[in-house]
Enzyme design. Structure first.
Site, PDB file in Angstrom:
ATOM      1  N   GLU A 288       0.865  -1.208  -0.154  1.00 34.16           N
ATOM      2  CA  GLU A 288       0.059   0.053  -0.164  1.00 34.16           C
ATOM      3  C   GLU A 288       1.011   1.180  -0.006  1.00 34.16           C
ATOM      4  O   GLU A 288       0.549   2.201  -0.746  1.00 34.16           O
ATOM      5  CB  GLU A 288      -0.912   0.076   1.259  1.00 34.16           C
ATOM      6  CG  GLU A 288      -1.765  -1.097   1.137  1.00 34.16           C
ATOM      7  CD  GLU A 288      -3.024  -1.013   0.174  1.00 34.16           C
ATOM      8  OE1 GLU A 288      -3.138   0.280  -0.554  1.00 34.16           O
ATOM      9  OE2 GLU A 288      -3.272  -1.941  -0.631  1.00 34.16           O
ATOM     10  N   ASP A 371       3.790  -4.166  -5.819  1.00 39.65           N
ATOM     11  CA  ASP A 371       4.175  -5.547  -5.360  1.00 39.65           C
ATOM     12  C   ASP A 371       5.681  -5.602  -5.349  1.00 39.65           C
ATOM     13  O   ASP A 371       6.216  -6.009  -4.552  1.00 39.65           O
ATOM     14  CB  ASP A 371       3.570  -6.801  -6.109  1.00 39.65           C
ATOM     15  CG  ASP A 371       2.374  -7.128  -5.796  1.00 39.65           C
ATOM     16  OD1 ASP A 371       1.703  -6.550  -4.724  1.00 39.65           O
ATOM     17  OD2 ASP A 371       1.489  -7.889  -6.491  1.00 39.65           O
TER      18      ASP A 371
END
EC number: 3.4.24.84
Length: 427
Positions: A288, A371
């Site tokens: 995030e 990611d």
């Protein structure tokens, strides 16, 4: 995609190491039920919208709004008042026709698959509260927007765009502090190892973290989530209790002597271990925070505002076309609110579909980048296991038709994300 749900009844070989057959079957049935519901609710929505257009529902509701505002002492010259009455009636109609679908989705589908944690009383209280809060925001904002369009002259579209920009920034700023707490309880994450680790990670990437909250999402649903919000040097992180293994209500035994409702909740979620370990939560947060560090949030805001400006400009070009109003049953008047509805909802519909697809493609790209950022933080192994757990907890089905996936999935399919993390995990 429905054919994929129906025919893929055994765990594919490449999924054998990450998903057991019981979870695979549960997720398959859940997604099949959701697909069926989506088809029928979507079909109803299309039929309802078509009938409203064919039967003159929009001009009828506008005349009714005029009669109601007229009884209150506001004549035809008070177009903004009539527009607000129209908006109130339209949203009330939408809420009432959508209520049976929402009830079925919550108390049949989500209940059947173990996600719903709401009682009927909680649901209706929540629905009424949402409607009231929406009106408290929607009606004043719309009235000011219509007023700006009325007095803005030739360049009203610039002022209207600037106004909506300010409103959107204000709403983003106040949402988590003042609006979200009306529906869910937010508590500061207690001092301890997890909070310390979150603060250390935030500091390592210069994320200006001020507070970390846990929201009691388990009172509504057992789905899990995490997000951050705030502008400039005032960022906050919010973790759903269902994301945290030690906080999830589903993992806790009810205290002795608790009422029957808790016993019912326990029986519904029996044997359902949920949530992530601290290291996995940090990996999810690393992902995030990657969105922030890589500028994804700012890029999305810029794209959104560029699109908003373009739409207001095109609205300014088209609003003078009386044929548009006549096509929707408005032969004598051209109300501004109706013009906004016709142009933004109907005329821009094909454009919005194309834009939505482009944003979906961009979103998947951003997810891979986030990611990769978590991987650079050394969280590849933990993110790998967290994605598997979250997929299991939310009963995500990991097999998808490529066209369906390309058009609908804002996040890459699970296998693609795991494959991208796999090499780093092995290292």
């Amino acid at each position: 995609q429905r054919r994929v749900y129906r025919t893929t009844t055994h765990v594919p070989q490449e999924l054998g190491q990450i998903m057991d057959s019981e979870t695979f079957e549960k997720s398959r049935l859940y997604q099949l039920d959701k697909s069926t519901f989506s088809f029928w609710s979507g079909l109803y929505s299309e039929v309802e919208g078509t009938m409203i257009l064919l039967c003159g529902g929009i001009p009828f509701l506008w005349k009714l709004s005029g009669q109601i505002s007229g009884h209150a002492g506001f004549g035809p010259e008070y177009e903004i008042v009539q527009s607000l009455v129209f908006l109130l009636l339209a949203t009330l109609f939408s809420a009432m026709t959508g209520l049976p679908w929402s009830l079925y989705n919550t108390f049949v589908i989500e209940e059947k698959h173990g996600f719903n944690q709401q009682t009927l009383g909680f649901f209706f209280k929540d629905a009424i509260k949402k409607f009231v809060v929406t009106q408290c925001i929607l009606l004043p904002v719309t009235s000011l927007l219509l007023y700006i369009i009325k007095i803005g002259g030739d360049y009203f579209f610039i002022y209207a765009w600037l106004f909506t920009l300010v409103v959107s920034l204000v709403l983003v700023t106040i949402y988590a502090d003042y609006i979200a707490p009306l529906f869910d309880k937010f508590i500061p994450l207690p001092e301890g190892e997890l909070k310390q680790q979150i603060e250390t990670m935030a500091k390592s990437i210069d994320f200006p973290l001020t507070k970390v909250y846990v929201v009691e999402g388990s009172k509504r649903s057992s789905h899990s989530n995490a997000y951050f919000y705030g502008f400039f040097k005032n960022k906050r992180i919010v973790l759903f209790d269902t994301l945290l293994e030690e906080y999830s209500a589903l993992n806790k035994e009810p205290a002795e002597g608790e009422d029957g409702e808790n016993e019912e909740t326990k029986s519904k979620t029996k044997n359902k271990k949920q949530g992530c370990k601290n290291e996995e939560v940090l990996a999810v947060l690393g992902h995030e925070l990657g969105h922030w560090k890589l500028g994804h949030t700012v890029k999305n805001i810029i794209i959104s505002q560029m699109n908003s400006f373009l739409c207001f400009f095109l609205f300014a070009v088209l609003i003078g076309q009386k044929e548009l109003f006549a096509a929707f049953g408005f032969y004598d008047t051209q109300p501004t609110l109706i013009g906004l509805m016709i142009i933004f909802q109907f005329i821009f519909s094909p454009y919005n579909e194309v834009l939505s697809f482009c944003l979906t493609v961009l979103s998947r790209r951003f997810e891979f980048q986030a990611d990769a950022f978590a991987k650079e933080l050394g969280k590849a192994k933990d993110l790998y296991s967290a994605l598997i757990k979250l997929n299991k907890d939310n009963l995500g089905f990991p097999v998808s038709d490529w066209i369906f996936s390309m058009w609908h999935y804002s996040h890459p399919p699970l296998l693609e994300r795991l494959q991208a993390l796999k090499d780093a995990k092995q290292e």
